[in-house]
Design an enzyme around this catalytic site. Sequence first.
Site, short mmCIF file in Angstrom:
data_model
loop_
_atom_site.label_atom_id
_atom_site.label_comp_id
_atom_site.label_asym_id
_atom_site.label_seq_id
_atom_site.Cartn_x
_atom_site.Cartn_y
_atom_site.Cartn_z
N ASP A 2 -12.05 7.51 6.65
CA ASP A 2 -11.88 8.28 7.82
C ASP A 2 -12.67 9.71 7.66
O ASP A 2 -12.52 10.35 6.85
CB ASP A 2 -10.27 8.28 7.90
CG ASP A 2 -9.62 7.22 8.39
OD1 ASP A 2 -10.36 6.31 9.21
OD2 ASP A 2 -8.40 7.15 7.88
N ALA B 209 -19.60 1.46 4.28
CA ALA B 209 -18.98 1.02 3.08
C ALA B 209 -20.01 -0.45 2.43
O ALA B 209 -20.03 -0.52 1.35
CB ALA B 209 -17.75 0.16 3.44
N GLU C 22 0.69 -1.13 -0.06
CA GLU C 22 -0.11 -0.03 -0.02
C GLU C 22 0.80 1.28 0.05
O GLU C 22 1.72 1.34 0.87
CB GLU C 22 -0.98 -0.06 1.31
CG GLU C 22 -1.64 1.27 1.48
CD GLU C 22 -2.79 0.85 2.76
OE1 GLU C 22 -3.28 -0.15 2.59
OE2 GLU C 22 -3.01 1.93 3.41
P1 FAD Z 1 -17.73 0.39 7.51
O1 FAD Z 1 -17.70 -0.87 7.11
O2 FAD Z 1 -18.79 1.36 6.86
O3 FAD Z 1 -17.89 0.69 9.15
C1 FAD Z 1 -17.76 2.09 9.84
C2 FAD Z 1 -18.43 1.89 11.12
O4 FAD Z 1 -19.89 1.71 11.24
C3 FAD Z 1 -18.05 0.55 12.06
O5 FAD Z 1 -18.09 0.84 13.08
C4 FAD Z 1 -19.08 -0.57 11.48
O6 FAD Z 1 -19.22 -1.40 12.66
C5 FAD Z 1 -20.34 0.47 11.60
N1 FAD Z 1 -21.32 0.06 10.62
C6 FAD Z 1 -21.18 -0.39 9.27
N2 FAD Z 1 -22.50 -0.80 8.88
C7 FAD Z 1 -23.40 -0.38 9.71
C8 FAD Z 1 -24.68 -0.31 9.69
N3 FAD Z 1 -25.56 -0.78 8.59
N4 FAD Z 1 -25.27 0.26 10.62
C9 FAD Z 1 -24.55 0.63 11.91
N5 FAD Z 1 -23.33 0.71 11.86
C10 FAD Z 1 -22.72 -0.01 10.77
N6 FAD Z 1 -9.73 5.79 5.02
C11 FAD Z 1 -9.57 6.67 4.19
O7 FAD Z 1 -10.18 7.65 4.35
N7 FAD Z 1 -8.74 6.44 3.14
C12 FAD Z 1 -7.99 5.38 2.49
O8 FAD Z 1 -7.57 5.46 1.77
C13 FAD Z 1 -8.04 4.29 3.65
N8 FAD Z 1 -7.28 3.34 3.49
C14 FAD Z 1 -7.56 1.97 4.26
C15 FAD Z 1 -6.93 0.74 4.01
C16 FAD Z 1 -7.09 -0.40 4.62
C17 FAD Z 1 -6.68 -1.58 4.55
C18 FAD Z 1 -8.22 -0.07 6.06
C19 FAD Z 1 -8.57 -1.36 6.75
C20 FAD Z 1 -8.70 1.11 6.38
C21 FAD Z 1 -8.56 2.30 5.47
N9 FAD Z 1 -9.02 3.40 5.79
C22 FAD Z 1 -8.85 4.63 4.73
C23 FAD Z 1 -9.85 3.61 6.94
C24 FAD Z 1 -11.23 3.32 6.97
O9 FAD Z 1 -11.99 4.21 6.04
C25 FAD Z 1 -11.68 3.68 8.46
O10 FAD Z 1 -11.45 2.52 9.09
C26 FAD Z 1 -13.25 3.92 8.55
O11 FAD Z 1 -13.38 4.31 9.80
C27 FAD Z 1 -14.16 2.66 8.39
O12 FAD Z 1 -14.30 2.21 7.01
P2 FAD Z 1 -14.92 0.90 7.00
O13 FAD Z 1 -14.98 0.84 5.25
O14 FAD Z 1 -14.48 -0.32 7.61
O15 FAD Z 1 -16.41 1.26 7.42
#
Ligand code: FAD
Length: 306
Positions: free
Chosen positions: A111, A126, A16
């Site tokens: 984030d 997501a 990455e």
């Molecule tokens: P989600 O899966 O949407 O979850 C977010 C929160 O909401 C969690 O607490 C989850 O439990 C909760 N949730 C999910 N669905 C629901 C629902 N239906 N109802 C209620 N609660 C729910 N961030 C960036 O901005 N840019 C990047 O390039 C980036 N790269 C990353 C690379 C990797 C490998 C990883 C692991 C993370 C990266 N991140 C990046 C960070 C990521 O965007 C954050 O961790 C963010 O806070 C959560 O993203 P997620 O896709 O896991 O969110």
Amino acid sequence: MRTTDVIKKPSSLSFEVFPPKTDVGMQKLCGKNGVLEQLYTLRPDYISCTYGAGGTNIGKNLDVLDKIAQDGKATAVTHFTCIGNSREGIRQQLQNYLAHGINHMLALRGDLPAGWDGTHGDFHYASELVSFIRKEFGDQFTIAVAGSPEGHICCPSFEDDISFLKQKQDNGANYIMTQLCWDMDQFRRWMDAIRTAGITLPVDVGVMPILDQSATINMALSRNGCVMPRELTRMISKYWIFPNPFVKDSTDPDVLSKKIGFREEGIAYTVRQIRDFMDCGVNGIHLYTLNKFPEVELIASESGLL
Ligand code: FAD
């Protein structure tokens, strides 16, 4: 080659990188004999590039991915987030990625920028983004999603977080890339728990190399609230830079030797952790390179990934 093919191998290696903010940084990463070209020599299956939250640095994200796609030495994977993005904006950006030959992505909520209480976009999670991409673009994209071995910091329970991960699988995700996790017991618990919950997706584990004290503390605590095992906190204490590692002009007379000592022990720690991850049956090691090459090469070769 599509990433779904890549990750069927017993263990894939991926990297990455992040889009640099300056021209000098871009040259170091994407220029002739730059970090990307050096990384190709380690024969990664794919290289992903982060996507700044809140619209920052997104232009450079595409510049970096263009270079990876055009060089053709590794699959280019873009990160993509819901932050500040409308349905129409997402549709246009994804069409643009496809026009650039980029059809692999890590679909994230993103984030939240400081002071924001939500995504300020059309999607909150997501899983909604994955569902939208499948509906709009069918199978044109290979989609990775994030997994949080310690449970996402904002989720009220570990079980809920796993059920939301399952939703991402049900909505059409192809594989998981994980958040950093230094707690191996917790990682094993999470692997068992996701499999028990019916999550069958391949797992590429995100590995944050331990190279620098302040960066390590920052990564663990600024957003993710990660657990640090005693071995790691002992290492941080042993090489503590006084008054603290965040001060730029430290008056600590041993600052240089402490930085070197910490880096050496940190690399050895990272190598041990990669071996432990491979013993857990993960499908791939995804190294957060921090846009560095020599350290990544050393870690990859010492841990038997090459
Ligand atoms: P989600 O899966 O949407 O979850 C977010 C929160 O909401 C969690 O607490 C989850 O439990 C909760 N949730 C999910 N669905 C629901 C629902 N239906 N109802 C209620 N609660 C729910 N961030 C960036 O901005 N840019 C990047 O390039 C980036 N790269 C990353 C690379 C990797 C490998 C990883 C692991 C993370 C990266 N991140 C990046 C960070 C990521 O965007 C954050 O961790 C963010 O806070 C959560 O993203 P997620 O896709 O896991 O969110």
